[in-house]
Design an enzyme around this catalytic site. Structure first.
Site, PDB file in Angstrom:
ATOM      1  N   LYS A 122      -8.970   7.134  -0.836  1.00  0.00           N
ATOM      2  CA  LYS A 122      -9.355   6.157  -0.757  1.00  0.00           C
ATOM      3  C   LYS A 122     -10.579   5.470  -1.396  1.00  0.00           C
ATOM      4  O   LYS A 122     -10.980   4.531  -2.547  1.00  0.00           O
ATOM      5  CB  LYS A 122      -8.508   5.154  -0.136  1.00  0.00           C
ATOM      6  CG  LYS A 122      -6.802   5.114  -0.252  1.00  0.00           C
ATOM      7  CD  LYS A 122      -6.363   4.261   0.516  1.00  0.00           C
ATOM      8  CE  LYS A 122      -4.465   3.979   0.793  1.00  0.00           C
ATOM      9  NZ  LYS A 122      -4.227   3.080   1.735  1.00  0.00           N
ATOM     10  N   LYS A 206       2.239  10.891  -6.892  1.00  0.00           N
ATOM     11  CA  LYS A 206       3.156   9.925  -6.375  1.00  0.00           C
ATOM     12  C   LYS A 206       3.383   9.151  -6.936  1.00  0.00           C
ATOM     13  O   LYS A 206       2.214   8.089  -7.406  1.00  0.00           O
ATOM     14  CB  LYS A 206       3.011   9.826  -4.909  1.00  0.00           C
ATOM     15  CG  LYS A 206       2.558  10.694  -3.323  1.00  0.00           C
ATOM     16  CD  LYS A 206       3.148   9.477  -2.417  1.00  0.00           C
ATOM     17  CE  LYS A 206       3.049   8.601  -2.062  1.00  0.00           C
ATOM     18  NZ  LYS A 206       2.844   7.695  -0.979  1.00  0.00           N
ATOM     19  N   LYS A 209       2.191   2.045  -6.198  1.00  0.00           N
ATOM     20  CA  LYS A 209       1.790   0.715  -6.822  1.00  0.00           C
ATOM     21  C   LYS A 209       0.406   0.877  -7.372  1.00  0.00           C
ATOM     22  O   LYS A 209       0.101  -0.115  -8.126  1.00  0.00           O
ATOM     23  CB  LYS A 209       1.609  -0.190  -5.620  1.00  0.00           C
ATOM     24  CG  LYS A 209       1.319  -0.170  -4.871  1.00  0.00           C
ATOM     25  CD  LYS A 209       1.605  -1.705  -3.131  1.00  0.00           C
ATOM     26  CE  LYS A 209       1.571  -0.426  -2.213  1.00  0.00           C
ATOM     27  NZ  LYS A 209       2.549  -1.450  -0.910  1.00  0.00           N
TER      28      LYS A 209
END
Ligand code: TRP
Length: 346
Positions: A122, A206, A209
């Site tokens: 991230k 994966k 969103k």
């Protein structure tokens, strides 16, 4: 050295999980998390919270944050999480999470956090510009879990490492403060057909969103046409569906679609294959689209009904907050006593 054997945790079974409130929920969240939440609420006391404090580890528009949170709550309720059986509440409304997280920040070691792969992913190439909250995110997650002394946590496979950290923190706290058995050594609950739902555009990523392509995911609030179109456009290969799981494994996109079909219809992938082996995607995709619309359509409709009356959702959340605090407050009080913090002489 003391001869007393280590005391094992003897508290009740408690199930807890959280979902971040950082945007639209999709099929991956539904199959990977919410379906499990519904099943597990029959087994023990459950706490399902909306992780808005985790959401703000990256920028969130303040004008949208509370509504995003209500949207996740609506998805839980519309999917069958029963507020009479499970506490549903926003993380930020239970200050005990943050209080315990601070103590855990002083238990966890930098070396443990440095190994967290989700932070590496991230924070990307700009680690020094990430929030400190993103770095210490897994410590807050440990507090979310242990503030209820949760024994079982349904999560996706990607959360395994955070659960291991939670266990390490519990163990070190219990050791450091001479309190064996105080915090449980929590078990992740990972198995299940929907453990890993992949992007419709890339069988190696994966469903997420944060994927810039909306065609990569089925959102719970998509209408029937959007769902069908996304499935029609989903990446596949030219071969017909195989007979065996082994052959399927080598074809990630086909494998993912069969996995979705199986999870939505409540059968195994092998069973789904017996139905479609030898058939091409021209036959399989429409069947998958019909099934998806039949399963998710009513959930989306119920979410819209709930979201039209936010006060109704807020009533459920307020009850959830009360149930949560009733369990969390005494755990934090005991923790503070073990740490040695001041409390007034009686
Ligand atoms: N990190 C989890 C996720 O991204 C969300 C989460 C936060 C969570 N706190 C938790 C999950 C506690 C389980 C238990 O999916």
């Amino acid at each position: 050295m003391s001869d007393t054997p280590p005391v094992v945790y003897a508290g009740p079974k408690r199930i807890l999980s959280g979902v971040q409130t950082s945007g639209q929920l999709h099929l991956g969240n539904y199959l990977g998390a919410i379906v499990k939440f519904v099943r597990l609420q029959e087994e023990a006391e459950c706490f399902y919270f909306l992780a808005d404090m985790h959401a703000i580890t990256v920028w969130q528009d303040p004008d949208k944050l509370a509504d995003q949170m209500r949207e996740v709550a609506a998805a839980f309720i519309a999917s069958g999480v029963d507020p009479a059986k499970a506490a549903i509440f926003p993380q930020s409304a239970v200050p005990e999470h943050a209080e315990l997280a601070w103590i855990f920040n002083c238990v966890a070691r930098l070396g443990w956090l440095d190994r967290m792969t989700q932070f590496k992913e991230k924070s990307g190439q700009h680690k020094e510009r990430s929030s400190v909250g993103l770095y210490t995110y897994p410590v807050l997650q440990a507090a979310d879990i242990l503030v209820y002394k949760a024994t079982h946590v349904p999560v996706g496979e990607d959360q395994k490492q955070h659960l291991e950290l939670t266990r390490d923190i519990a163990q070190k706290f219990n050791n450091d403060f001479g309190a064996q058995g105080f915090f449980p050594i929590t078990e992740p609950v990972i198995e299940g057909p929907g453990a890993r739902i992949m992007s419709l555009r890339d069988g190696a990523a994966k469903m997420s969103k944060s994927d810039p392509s909306d065609n990569s995911r089925i959102n719970l609030l998509d209408d029937a046409d959007a769902m069908a179109t996304k499935i029609r456009k989903a990446k596949t290969d030219p071969e017909p569906l195989p007979e065996t799981l082994d052959e399927l494994k080598a074809r990630p996109e086909a494998d993912n679609l069969v996995g979705i079909y199986a999870a939505l219809s409540g059968v195994t992938k092998a069973q789904a294959l017996t139905e479609f082996a030898g058939k091409g995607f021209g036959a399989f995709k429409p069947a998958l689209a019909d099934l998806t619309v039949a399963k998710l359509g009513p959930i989306g409709a119920e979410m819209r009904r709930l979201l039209a009356d936010p006060a109704e959702i807020d009533r459920v959340l307020k009850i959830g907050v009360e149930k949560a605090r009733a369990v969390a407050a005494p755990v934090v009080a005991d923790t503070k006593r073990l740490v040695g913090f001041w409390s007034p002489k009686p």
